[in-house]
Design an enzyme around this catalytic site. Structure first.
Site, PDB file in Angstrom:
ATOM      1  CG  HIS A   1      23.366  31.097  36.159  1.00  0.00           C
ATOM      2  ND1 HIS A   1      23.526  31.286  34.803  1.00  0.00           N
ATOM      3  CD2 HIS A   1      22.839  32.255  36.643  1.00  0.00           C
ATOM      4  CE1 HIS A   1      23.101  32.507  34.479  1.00  0.00           C
ATOM      5  NE2 HIS A   1      22.690  33.111  35.571  1.00  0.00           N
TER       6      HIS A   1
ATOM      7  CD  GLU B   1      27.990  34.906  28.028  1.00  0.00           C
ATOM      8  OE1 GLU B   1      28.073  33.976  28.858  1.00  0.00           O
ATOM      9  OE2 GLU B   1      28.565  34.888  26.936  1.00  0.00           O
TER      10      GLU B   1
ATOM     11  CG  ASN C   1      28.494  25.684  32.238  1.00  0.00           C
ATOM     12  OD1 ASN C   1      29.035  24.675  32.670  1.00  0.00           O
ATOM     13  ND2 ASN C   1      28.131  26.694  33.039  1.00  0.00           N
TER      14      ASN C   1
HETATM   15  O1  0JX Z   1      24.405  29.859  32.665  1.00  0.00           O
HETATM   16  P1  0JX Z   1      25.895  29.875  32.444  1.00  0.00           P
HETATM   17  O2  0JX Z   1      26.453  28.586  32.033  1.00  0.00           O
HETATM   18  O3  0JX Z   1      26.275  30.992  31.504  1.00  0.00           O
HETATM   19  O4  0JX Z   1      26.531  30.323  33.818  1.00  0.00           O
HETATM   20  P2  0JX Z   1      27.093  29.571  35.086  1.00  0.00           P
HETATM   21  O5  0JX Z   1      26.460  28.280  35.337  1.00  0.00           O
HETATM   22  O6  0JX Z   1      27.071  30.565  36.180  1.00  0.00           O
HETATM   23  O7  0JX Z   1      28.598  29.256  34.635  1.00  0.00           O
HETATM   24  C1  0JX Z   1      29.668  30.021  34.843  1.00  0.00           C
HETATM   25  C2  0JX Z   1      29.566  31.453  34.434  1.00  0.00           C
HETATM   26  C3  0JX Z   1      29.666  31.565  32.980  1.00  0.00           C
HETATM   27  C4  0JX Z   1      29.794  32.738  32.381  1.00  0.00           C
HETATM   28  O8  0JX Z   1      30.153  32.742  31.103  1.00  0.00           O
END
Ligand code: 0JX
Ligand code: SF4
Length: 315
Positions: free
Chosen positions: A45, A130, A228
């Site tokens: 993301h 997820e 995150n």
């Molecule tokens: O929106 P998330 O934080 O789950 O994803 P992002 O920003 O792509 O972060 C890394 C991928 C995390 C997977 O667990």
């Protein structure tokens, strides 16, 4: 109080092992097979990552039915439900799964508890890819609990066969509050076999918490749809930062945020390339915040092997 302007730079920040692997997966797939390589959803993301890979020939699609029969499709770091694997197989797609192994671990836990006929309370954000993937492992056994305020409406079949699991990228403190309320309601609730909120999410929150009380402003580099990264702003504010903002790029910083600010905290989400943090540090240095002190709360050394399809052939 000295008037010297300064930056506190959180460490660890930025790329985690799962993101590093997922981004490299798309890069290697492009090198090996040539463009286009299809990617279901955003590989991670982050706007910059997605735009950069798109320039190299990655085509991001919402669903596998948008991928031509027989083409290569990469699944994102956030994981997919078994139904997605199935539809890809039916279309003869050549799949490369970049799901983070720590997300796969949660899928395995979900499958195991479902097999043992538990009710599973999956703490996570509704609509996030997820949790859609994890819930898809056992839709009959899993219900989503989206934060402490959702606890009231939870009902279960058998309180003595109940476990909670979670999305990997939640706020640790908020999740513990959700679990506290769940346990008030269901005292026999079982904990997951190991932490589902991953090491990278936890470490970035610990680091931002350590610096937040000293910060007049915390700038988190990350995209709006990055769970995150969004959590890092919330955690900074809860830990005492006077203000906090999420930006994709330095150019999104509003000059007015710096009015009267002596200490700026800087960190970045797990999907954020370091070059974007450098951009923010340069922006701040040009405005008198040239002194940078690192606040280090952990050292990370974890790495994951690439998906099988992209590993060099054994000789
Ligand atoms: O929106 P998330 O934080 O789950 O994803 P992002 O920003 O792509 O972060 C890394 C991928 C995390 C997977 O667990
Ligand atoms: Fe894996 Fe955690 Fe990174 Fe998600 S944030 S990709 S679970 S290491």
């Amino acid at each position: 109080m000295s008037e010297t302007k300064r930056v506190l730079l959180a460490e660890p920040r930025g790329y985690c092992a799962g993101v590093d692997r997922a981004v490299e997966t798309v890069e290697r797939a492009l090198d090996k097979h040539g463009a286009p390589v299809y990617v279901r959803k955003e590989i991670v993301h982050n706007r910059h990552v997605v735009e950069t890979l798109a320039e190299r020939g990655a085509i991001f699609v919402g669903e596998t039915d948008e991928v031509p029969e027989g083409a290569i499709v990469v699944f994102s770091a956030h994981g997919v439900s078994p139904l997605v694997h199935q539809t890809a197989a039916e279309r003869n797609l050549r799949t490369i799964d970049a799901t983070c192994p720590l997300v796969t671990k949660v899928h395995q836990e979900a499958k195991r508890f479902a097999r043992d006929d538990y009710d599973i309370l999956l703490i996570g954000h509704e609509g996030h890819e997820e949790v859609e993937g994890t819930a898809g492992e056992a839709p009959q056994h899993i219900q989503l609990v989206d934060g402490p305020d959702s606890v009231d409406s939870v009902t279960v079949r058998d309180e003595s066969k109940l476990v909670w699991l979670s999305q990997t990228t939640l706020s640790v403190d908020e999740t513990m509050e959700t679990v506290r309320r769940l346990r008030e309601k269901f005292p026999l609730l079982n904990d997951p076999p190991s932490d589902d909120i991953c090491y990278a999410t936890q470490n970035r929150q610990v680091a931002v918490k350590a610096m937040a009380p000293e910060c007049d402003l915390v700038i988190v580099v990350g995209s709006q749809n990055s769970s995150n990264s969004v959590r890092l702003v919330e955690v900074a504010l809860q830990a005492g930062a006077r203000a906090g903002h999420l930006v994709d790029y330095a150019r999104e910083i509003d000059e007015s945020w710096l009015e009267g600010v002596r200490t700026v905290g800087v960190t970045s989400g797990a999907s954020v390339p370091e070059v974007l943090v450098r951009g923010v540090l340069d922006y701040l240095a040009e405005r008198g915040y040239g002194t940078v002190e690192t606040v280090n709360t952990a050292n990370e050394t974890l790495t994951f092997a690439l998906p099988r399809e992209l590993r060099p052939a054994r000789t």
